[in-house]
Design a protein around this motif. Structure first.
Motif, short mmCIF file in Angstrom:
data_model
loop_
_atom_site.label_atom_id
_atom_site.label_comp_id
_atom_site.label_asym_id
_atom_site.label_seq_id
_atom_site.Cartn_x
_atom_site.Cartn_y
_atom_site.Cartn_z
N GLN A 41 0.82 -1.21 0.00
CA GLN A 41 0.00 0.00 0.00
C GLN A 41 0.86 1.26 0.00
OE1 GLN A 41 -2.87 0.11 3.18
NE2 GLN A 41 -3.16 2.31 3.00
N VAL A 42 1.83 1.32 0.89
CA VAL A 42 2.66 2.52 1.01
C VAL A 42 3.51 2.71 -0.24
CG1 VAL A 42 4.53 3.62 2.31
CG2 VAL A 42 2.64 2.52 3.52
N ARG A 43 4.04 1.64 -0.78
CA ARG A 43 4.87 1.74 -1.99
C ARG A 43 4.06 2.33 -3.15
NH1 ARG A 43 7.00 -1.55 -6.25
NH2 ARG A 43 9.18 -1.09 -6.56
N ALA A 70 2.97 11.74 5.80
CA ALA A 70 2.40 10.39 5.89
C ALA A 70 2.92 9.70 7.16
CB ALA A 70 2.75 9.58 4.65
N VAL A 71 4.19 9.94 7.49
CA VAL A 71 4.76 9.37 8.73
C VAL A 71 4.03 9.96 9.93
CG1 VAL A 71 6.81 9.29 10.22
CG2 VAL A 71 7.03 8.83 7.76
N ASP A 72 3.83 11.29 9.93
CA ASP A 72 3.14 11.94 11.05
C ASP A 72 1.72 11.40 11.21
OD1 ASP A 72 5.41 13.45 11.48
OD2 ASP A 72 4.64 15.23 10.43
N THR A 73 1.02 11.22 10.10
CA THR A 73 -0.35 10.69 10.14
C THR A 73 -0.35 9.28 10.71
OG1 THR A 73 -1.01 12.02 8.24
CG2 THR A 73 -2.36 10.09 8.72
N ALA A 74 0.60 8.48 10.28
CA ALA A 74 0.68 7.10 10.76
C ALA A 74 0.99 7.07 12.26
CB ALA A 74 1.73 6.32 9.97
N VAL A 75 1.84 7.97 12.73
CA VAL A 75 2.17 8.04 14.17
C VAL A 75 0.89 8.31 14.96
CG1 VAL A 75 3.33 9.43 15.94
CG2 VAL A 75 4.58 8.70 13.91
N VAL A 76 0.09 9.27 14.49
CA VAL A 76 -1.17 9.60 15.17
C VAL A 76 -2.11 8.40 15.16
CG1 VAL A 76 -3.26 11.03 15.01
CG2 VAL A 76 -1.00 12.07 14.73
N ARG A 77 -2.26 7.74 14.02
CA ARG A 77 -3.17 6.59 13.91
C ARG A 77 -2.69 5.41 14.77
NH1 ARG A 77 -7.99 7.17 12.74
NH2 ARG A 77 -8.16 5.39 11.38
N VAL A 78 -1.40 5.21 14.86
CA VAL A 78 -0.89 4.14 15.74
C VAL A 78 -1.25 4.45 17.18
CG1 VAL A 78 1.22 3.12 16.70
CG2 VAL A 78 0.96 3.35 14.23
N ARG A 79 -1.06 5.70 17.59
CA ARG A 79 -1.39 6.10 18.96
C ARG A 79 -2.89 5.92 19.22
NH1 ARG A 79 0.57 10.99 18.98
NH2 ARG A 79 -1.37 12.00 18.46
N GLU A 80 -3.73 6.34 18.26
CA GLU A 80 -5.18 6.20 18.43
C GLU A 80 -5.61 4.73 18.53
OE1 GLU A 80 -6.56 10.18 15.90
OE2 GLU A 80 -6.74 8.18 15.00
N THR A 81 -5.07 3.90 17.67
CA THR A 81 -5.47 2.48 17.69
C THR A 81 -4.98 1.79 18.95
OG1 THR A 81 -3.59 1.86 16.30
CG2 THR A 81 -5.69 2.24 15.18
N ARG A 82 -3.80 2.18 19.45
CA ARG A 82 -3.32 1.59 20.70
C ARG A 82 -4.20 2.01 21.87
NH1 ARG A 82 3.11 2.20 19.62
NH2 ARG A 82 3.33 0.34 18.32
N ALA A 103 0.65 0.18 12.60
CA ALA A 103 2.06 0.06 13.00
C ALA A 103 2.92 -0.32 11.80
CB ALA A 103 2.21 -0.96 14.11
N ALA A 104 2.43 -1.23 10.97
CA ALA A 104 3.17 -1.65 9.78
C ALA A 104 3.24 -0.50 8.77
CB ALA A 104 2.51 -2.87 9.15
N LEU A 105 2.15 0.25 8.63
CA LEU A 105 2.17 1.41 7.71
C LEU A 105 3.19 2.44 8.18
CD1 LEU A 105 -1.66 1.80 7.06
CD2 LEU A 105 0.07 1.24 5.35
N LEU A 106 3.23 2.68 9.48
CA LEU A 106 4.21 3.62 10.04
C LEU A 106 5.63 3.15 9.74
CD1 LEU A 106 5.20 6.01 11.73
CD2 LEU A 106 4.84 4.58 13.77
N THR A 107 5.90 1.88 9.98
CA THR A 107 7.24 1.34 9.73
C THR A 107 7.64 1.52 8.27
OG1 THR A 107 6.98 -0.27 11.50
CG2 THR A 107 8.64 -0.76 9.83
N GLU A 108 6.71 1.23 7.37
CA GLU A 108 7.03 1.35 5.94
C GLU A 108 7.19 2.80 5.52
OE1 GLU A 108 7.96 0.02 2.06
OE2 GLU A 108 8.17 -0.78 4.08
N CYS A 109 6.36 3.70 6.04
CA CYS A 109 6.53 5.14 5.73
C CYS A 109 7.89 5.63 6.23
CB CYS A 109 5.41 5.96 6.37
SG CYS A 109 3.80 5.79 5.57
#
Length: 186
Positions: free
Chosen positions: A12-14, A28-40, A64-70
């Motif tokens: 997806q990220v690629r 995209a990294v910042d968005t993923a960080v926020v979404r990881v925090r929200e889902t946790r 978490a995987a999206l964040l890692t890939e971003c």
């Protein structure tokens, strides 16, 4: 499961990052960080709700995987000094994409083979057959002469059955043996 959260995220990220600038990847990294925090946070709540309800753990893993890939793509852009992300220039991402295509192709081939086996199994017939004493003796004698088991003789007999338009069943004369019907038809 054929695809892990990491596989899905990488793909997806690629695709989404193609042509993105360094700043867009950083957002995209910042968005993923926020979404990881929200889902946790949602995982710690007593009753999941909203978009998290179906499987909050799966969603958390995916973010978490999206964040890692971003983050990996951001590091790739920094390392190569590129202004835009080009998936073709990303050796790691390209390798993963090829592996994903290979796994998908293998899975499709395996599924096709399994489907064919299932179709064949539906067409097969297994039967317990009780024959009269005289019929049993004739089958055993034919089997002994041909060096086969009685079941093999009956199977060869069944392979040669034909039914005419009136429903009459017949078997043309044949000599039982170890050769298969397919090789006899050639």
């Amino acid at each position: 499961m054929i695809w892990t959260s990491e596989d899905v995220a990488r793909d997806q990220v690629r695709r989404q990052a193609a042509g993105m600038t360094v700043d867009q990847v950083a957002r995209a990294v910042d968005t993923a960080v926020v979404r990881v925090r929200e889902t946790r946070q949602e995982l710690r709540s007593p009753a999941p709700c909203g978009e998290f309800a179906p499987d909050p753990q799966e969603l958390a893993d995916r973010w978490a995987a999206l964040l890692t890939e971003c983050q990996r793509i951001a590091a790739h852009l920094t390392a190569c000094g590129a202004a835009l992300y080009d998936g073709d220039q990303d050796e790691t991402g390209s390798t993963w994409a090829r592996e994903r295509v290979n796994r998908r192709t293998t899975a499709l081939q395996n599924h096709a083979a399994w489907t064919e086996q299932q179709r064949q199994a539906r067409d097969e017939l297994r039967a317990d057959l009780w024959l009269s004493a005289s019929a049993g003796r004739r089958i055993r004698a034919a089997a002994a002469r041909a060096g086969l088991t009685p079941n093999e003789i009956l199977a060869q007999l069944a392979e040669r059955v034909s039914v005419d338009d009136d429903g009459a069943v017949s078997v043309a004369p044949f000599t039982p043996g170890r050769t298969t019907v397919a090789s006899e038809e050639r």
